[in-house]
Every structure is written in structure tokens, then in C-alpha cells.
Design an enzyme around this catalytic site. Structure first.
Site, PDB file in Angstrom:
ATOM      1  N   ARG A 133     -32.772   0.805  -5.387  1.00 46.83           N
ATOM      2  CA  ARG A 133     -33.271   1.412  -4.140  1.00 46.83           C
ATOM      3  C   ARG A 133     -34.754   1.750  -4.260  1.00 46.83           C
ATOM      4  NH1 ARG A 133     -29.107   6.024  -4.000  1.00 46.83           N
ATOM      5  NH2 ARG A 133     -30.180   6.786  -2.149  1.00 46.83           N
ATOM      6  N   LYS A 154     -35.963  13.670   2.717  1.00 44.39           N
ATOM      7  CA  LYS A 154     -35.951  13.405   4.169  1.00 44.39           C
ATOM      8  C   LYS A 154     -34.763  14.093   4.856  1.00 44.39           C
ATOM      9  CE  LYS A 154     -35.817   8.915   3.644  1.00 44.39           C
ATOM     10  NZ  LYS A 154     -35.757   8.904   2.164  1.00 44.39           N
ATOM     11  N   ARG A 162     -22.482  10.581  -3.684  1.00 42.92           N
ATOM     12  CA  ARG A 162     -22.538   9.268  -3.031  1.00 42.92           C
ATOM     13  C   ARG A 162     -22.383   8.149  -4.054  1.00 42.92           C
ATOM     14  NH1 ARG A 162     -27.681   9.218   0.994  1.00 42.92           N
ATOM     15  NH2 ARG A 162     -27.807   7.131   0.102  1.00 42.92           N
ATOM     16  N   ARG A 197     -27.609  14.643  -6.809  1.00 41.31           N
ATOM     17  CA  ARG A 197     -27.352  15.014  -5.399  1.00 41.31           C
ATOM     18  C   ARG A 197     -25.854  15.117  -5.106  1.00 41.31           C
ATOM     19  NH1 ARG A 197     -30.121  11.655  -0.630  1.00 41.31           N
ATOM     20  NH2 ARG A 197     -29.125   9.881  -1.653  1.00 41.31           N
ATOM     21  N   ARG A 206     -37.568   0.719   7.636  1.00 45.12           N
ATOM     22  CA  ARG A 206     -37.675   0.597   6.182  1.00 45.12           C
ATOM     23  C   ARG A 206     -38.422  -0.649   5.749  1.00 45.12           C
ATOM     24  NH1 ARG A 206     -33.124   4.117   4.660  1.00 45.12           N
ATOM     25  NH2 ARG A 206     -32.860   4.205   2.416  1.00 45.12           N
TER      26      ARG A 206
HETATM   27  P1  ADP Z   1     -33.498  11.684   1.045  1.00 39.51           P
HETATM   28  O1  ADP Z   1     -32.801  12.003   2.359  1.00 39.51           O
HETATM   29  O2  ADP Z   1     -34.974  11.500   1.215  1.00 39.51           O
HETATM   30  O3  ADP Z   1     -32.857  10.579   0.293  1.00 39.51           O
HETATM   31  P2  ADP Z   1     -32.421  14.294   0.219  1.00 39.51           P
HETATM   32  O4  ADP Z   1     -32.933  15.214   1.290  1.00 39.51           O
HETATM   33  O5  ADP Z   1     -30.977  13.946   0.278  1.00 39.51           O
HETATM   34  O6  ADP Z   1     -33.350  12.970   0.126  1.00 39.51           O
HETATM   35  O7  ADP Z   1     -32.766  14.968  -1.197  1.00 39.51           O
HETATM   36  C1  ADP Z   1     -32.454  14.293  -2.413  1.00 39.51           C
HETATM   37  C2  ADP Z   1     -32.081  15.302  -3.487  1.00 39.51           C
HETATM   38  O8  ADP Z   1     -33.224  16.100  -3.810  1.00 39.51           O
HETATM   39  C3  ADP Z   1     -30.971  16.276  -3.101  1.00 39.51           C
HETATM   40  O9  ADP Z   1     -30.194  16.556  -4.247  1.00 39.51           O
HETATM   41  C4  ADP Z   1     -31.742  17.512  -2.614  1.00 39.51           C
HETATM   42  O10 ADP Z   1     -30.973  18.696  -2.779  1.00 39.51           O
HETATM   43  C5  ADP Z   1     -32.949  17.488  -3.541  1.00 39.51           C
HETATM   44  N1  ADP Z   1     -34.164  18.047  -2.911  1.00 39.51           N
HETATM   45  C6  ADP Z   1     -34.541  17.978  -1.617  1.00 39.51           C
HETATM   46  N2  ADP Z   1     -35.722  18.620  -1.410  1.00 39.51           N
HETATM   47  C7  ADP Z   1     -36.111  19.091  -2.627  1.00 39.51           C
HETATM   48  C8  ADP Z   1     -37.245  19.846  -3.098  1.00 39.51           C
HETATM   49  N3  ADP Z   1     -38.223  20.223  -2.261  1.00 39.51           N
HETATM   50  N4  ADP Z   1     -37.299  20.130  -4.418  1.00 39.51           N
HETATM   51  C9  ADP Z   1     -36.316  19.739  -5.279  1.00 39.51           C
HETATM   52  N5  ADP Z   1     -35.225  19.052  -4.897  1.00 39.51           N
HETATM   53  C10 ADP Z   1     -35.115  18.728  -3.594  1.00 39.51           C
HETATM   54  P1  AMP Z   2     -30.071   6.371   2.854  1.00 37.60           P
HETATM   55  O1  AMP Z   2     -28.930   7.236   3.298  1.00 37.60           O
HETATM   56  O2  AMP Z   2     -31.260   6.449   3.756  1.00 37.60           O
HETATM   57  O3  AMP Z   2     -30.417   6.588   1.397  1.00 37.60           O
HETATM   58  O4  AMP Z   2     -29.545   4.861   2.966  1.00 37.60           O
HETATM   59  C1  AMP Z   2     -28.437   4.408   2.222  1.00 37.60           C
HETATM   60  C2  AMP Z   2     -28.324   2.898   2.326  1.00 37.60           C
HETATM   61  O5  AMP Z   2     -28.065   2.507   3.694  1.00 37.60           O
HETATM   62  C3  AMP Z   2     -29.568   2.100   1.916  1.00 37.60           C
HETATM   63  O6  AMP Z   2     -29.654   1.895   0.520  1.00 37.60           O
HETATM   64  C4  AMP Z   2     -29.349   0.793   2.687  1.00 37.60           C
HETATM   65  O7  AMP Z   2     -28.373  -0.035   2.038  1.00 37.60           O
HETATM   66  C5  AMP Z   2     -28.732   1.294   4.006  1.00 37.60           C
HETATM   67  N1  AMP Z   2     -29.780   1.563   5.012  1.00 37.60           N
HETATM   68  C6  AMP Z   2     -30.143   2.780   5.497  1.00 37.60           C
HETATM   69  N2  AMP Z   2     -31.135   2.657   6.386  1.00 37.60           N
HETATM   70  C7  AMP Z   2     -31.439   1.336   6.452  1.00 37.60           C
HETATM   71  C8  AMP Z   2     -32.402   0.565   7.167  1.00 37.60           C
HETATM   72  N3  AMP Z   2     -33.298   1.129   8.008  1.00 37.60           N
HETATM   73  N4  AMP Z   2     -32.401  -0.779   6.991  1.00 37.60           N
HETATM   74  C9  AMP Z   2     -31.522  -1.370   6.176  1.00 37.60           C
HETATM   75  N5  AMP Z   2     -30.615  -0.713   5.429  1.00 37.60           N
HETATM   76  C10 AMP Z   2     -30.561   0.633   5.580  1.00 37.60           C
END
Ligand code: ADP
Ligand code: AMP
Length: 206
Positions: free
Chosen positions: A164, A13, A153, A122, A88
Site C-alpha cells: 500500500r 485521514k 483489518r 490499528r 488516489r
Molecule cells: P488513514 O485513514 O489515513 O489510513 P487512520 O486515521 O486510520 O489513517 O490512522 C491510522 C492509525 O494511526 C490508527 O491506529 C490511528 O489510531 C493512528 N493515528 C491517527 N492519528 C494519529 C496521530 N496524530 N498520532 C499517532 N497515531 C495516530
Molecule cells: P483505505 O481504507 O483508504 O486504506 O483503503 C483500503 C483499500 O481499498 C485500498 O488498499 C484499495 O484496495 C481500496 N481503495 C480505497 N480507495 C480506493 C480508491 N480511491 N481507488 C482504488 N482503490 C481504493
């Protein structure tokens, strides 16, 4: 255009949000980024959110919905927004609907079995929030976009990722049916190169 990015943690995302936000000129609003920023600054919201984010649990709905409502009232959201990580659960989706309607909900679909490796590898830029993966960094430790330092992170560890993904399956996945019933759901195959996934998104939004 009001867009919601739906998808499990690690589905891509944030990665796609950077591209969508640039192409469609929409503010990228990530509730996770908002919480991490508050935690860093040790604000009251940050102090409350920390125990939830550290354990992979959802921050309470009242706090989260209040933050999003306030953010969507800002001037830069007048012509639309890109929500990442919100809603969510059903309560958040219904609350959002009471003050704003989504035009498109992009459901980035990635098999859950791939997500542990994506998340544990990541690395994130501490300045602009861009996501990378160790497998593709070739040893680089700074952000390609802004030169910021990359970090791992705190919640990107096996135990918290497990929590998660469970929260996602139980509370967030039901939103796929919710938005499908409202005829705004666009399913996007999230497996493939980042640019390929983005091309699928652009095609779906036409
Ligand atoms: P989200 O925001 O949904 O939690 P991220 O965009 O941070 O996910 O992506 C999670 C991990 O997967 C990161 O390490 C990113 O570089 C990797 N990633 C994102 N898109 C792809 C893809 N199309 N193929 C492989 N790895 C990806
Ligand atoms: P994310 O960066 O989207 O992976 O979110 C990291 C963490 O932030 C999650 O595991 C939750 O603890 C909190 N969080 C993010 N978005 C929400 C949401 N819409 N509602 C509740 N907690 C959230």
C-alpha cells in the site's frame, strides 16, 4: 465546502475525518469503507474489490469512479462533502474534476517511516469505523464512541502495508503537485496529538 483528504495510508485521514465531518457537518465518504462494506455484504462490487484490497492494490478506476460519482449525487452532498481515500491517482483526480471541484485538499503529511507501526497497530470499530491504536487502548476491546467490537483489518499486516505504501508513493503522491497547481492544496503536519493535528486543520481551513 468540498474537501478532499489526501495522505498516505495511516496518515490519520479517517481519524481526522470523524472530527472534520462533525465540526463542518459534511458527509464523510471513505472509498475504503465503501469497499469493506460491499465485501462484508458479498455484493458484486465486493466480490470484485476483495482481491485488490487484500493485496493493497487499487480497485479498478472505472468501478471506483462510478461509485464516487453516484455517492456525490446523493442529497446529503448538496452542501459539500469530505472525501477520504479518493482520488488516489491522476485518472481518478481528473475524473472527479469532470463532475465536481474541490475547494480544499488537506494533505496530511507524515513521514513514511512512521506508518508501518501506525497501521499494524490499528484497530477499527466494526460498527462505526472509528480507528484506534493498540498503544493507546489500554487493553480495551470496544469502541469508545458506540461500544462496537474492535477488529484488525485484514490489510493491516506488514506485507500488505508494504504494497500500500508503494502504491501511495507511485500513484497517489503525484496528486500533491496536481492540487498545488490548482491552488487548493493545504499541507498539514500530521505528526503530533490527534487534537493538535485537528487544530492545524481548522486553522488551515479559515
Ligand atoms: P488513514 O485513514 O489515513 O489510513 P487512520 O486515521 O486510520 O489513517 O490512522 C491510522 C492509525 O494511526 C490508527 O491506529 C490511528 O489510531 C493512528 N493515528 C491517527 N492519528 C494519529 C496521530 N496524530 N498520532 C499517532 N497515531 C495516530
Ligand atoms: P483505505 O481504507 O483508504 O486504506 O483503503 C483500503 C483499500 O481499498 C485500498 O488498499 C484499495 O484496495 C481500496 N481503495 C480505497 N480507495 C480506493 C480508491 N480511491 N481507488 C482504488 N482503490 C481504493
Amino acid at each position: 465546502m468540498n474537501i478532499i483528504l489526501l495522505g498516505a495510508p495511516g496518515a490519520g485521514k479517517g481519524t481526522q475525518a470523524t472530527k472534520i465531518s462533525e465540526k463542518y457537518r459534511l458527509p464523510h465518504i471513505s472509498t475504503g469503507d465503501i469497499f469493506r462494506d460491499n465485501i462484508k455484504r458479498q455484493t458484486p462490487v465486493g466480490l470484485l474489490a476483495k482481491s485488490y484490497t487484500d493485496n493493497g492494490k487499487l480497485v479498478p478506476d472505472e468501478v471506483t469512479c462510478e461509485i464516487v460519482k453516484g455517492r456525490l449525487e446523493a442529497d446529503d452532498c448538496k452542501n459539500g462533502y469530505l472525501l477520504d481515500g479518493f482520488p488516489r491517482n491522476l485518472f481518478q483526480a481528473e475524473t472527479l474534476e469532470s463532475f465536481s471541484k474541490a475547494d480544499a485538499v488537506l494533505n496530511i503529511d507524515v513521514d513514511l517511516s512512521l506508518l508501518m507501526a501506525r497501521l499494524c497497530g490499528r484497530r477499527v470499530c466494526k460498527d462505526c469505523g472509528e480507528s484506534y491504536h493498540v498503544d493507546f487502548l489500554g487493553g480495551k476491546t470496544v469502541c469508545e464512541r458506540c461500544g462496537g467490537e474492535l477488529y484488525q483489518r485484514k490489510d493491516d499486516n506488514e506485507e500488505t502495508v508494504g504494497n500500500r505504501l508503494k502504491v501511495y508513493s507511485e500513484q497517489t503522491a503525484p496528486l500533491i503537485a496536481y492540487y498545488s497547481e490548482r491552488n487548493v492544496l493545504l499541507n498539514i503536519d500530521g505528526v503530533g496529538a490527534i487534537d493538535e493535528v485537528f487544530a492545524r486543520i481548522v486553522a488551515a481551513l479559515k
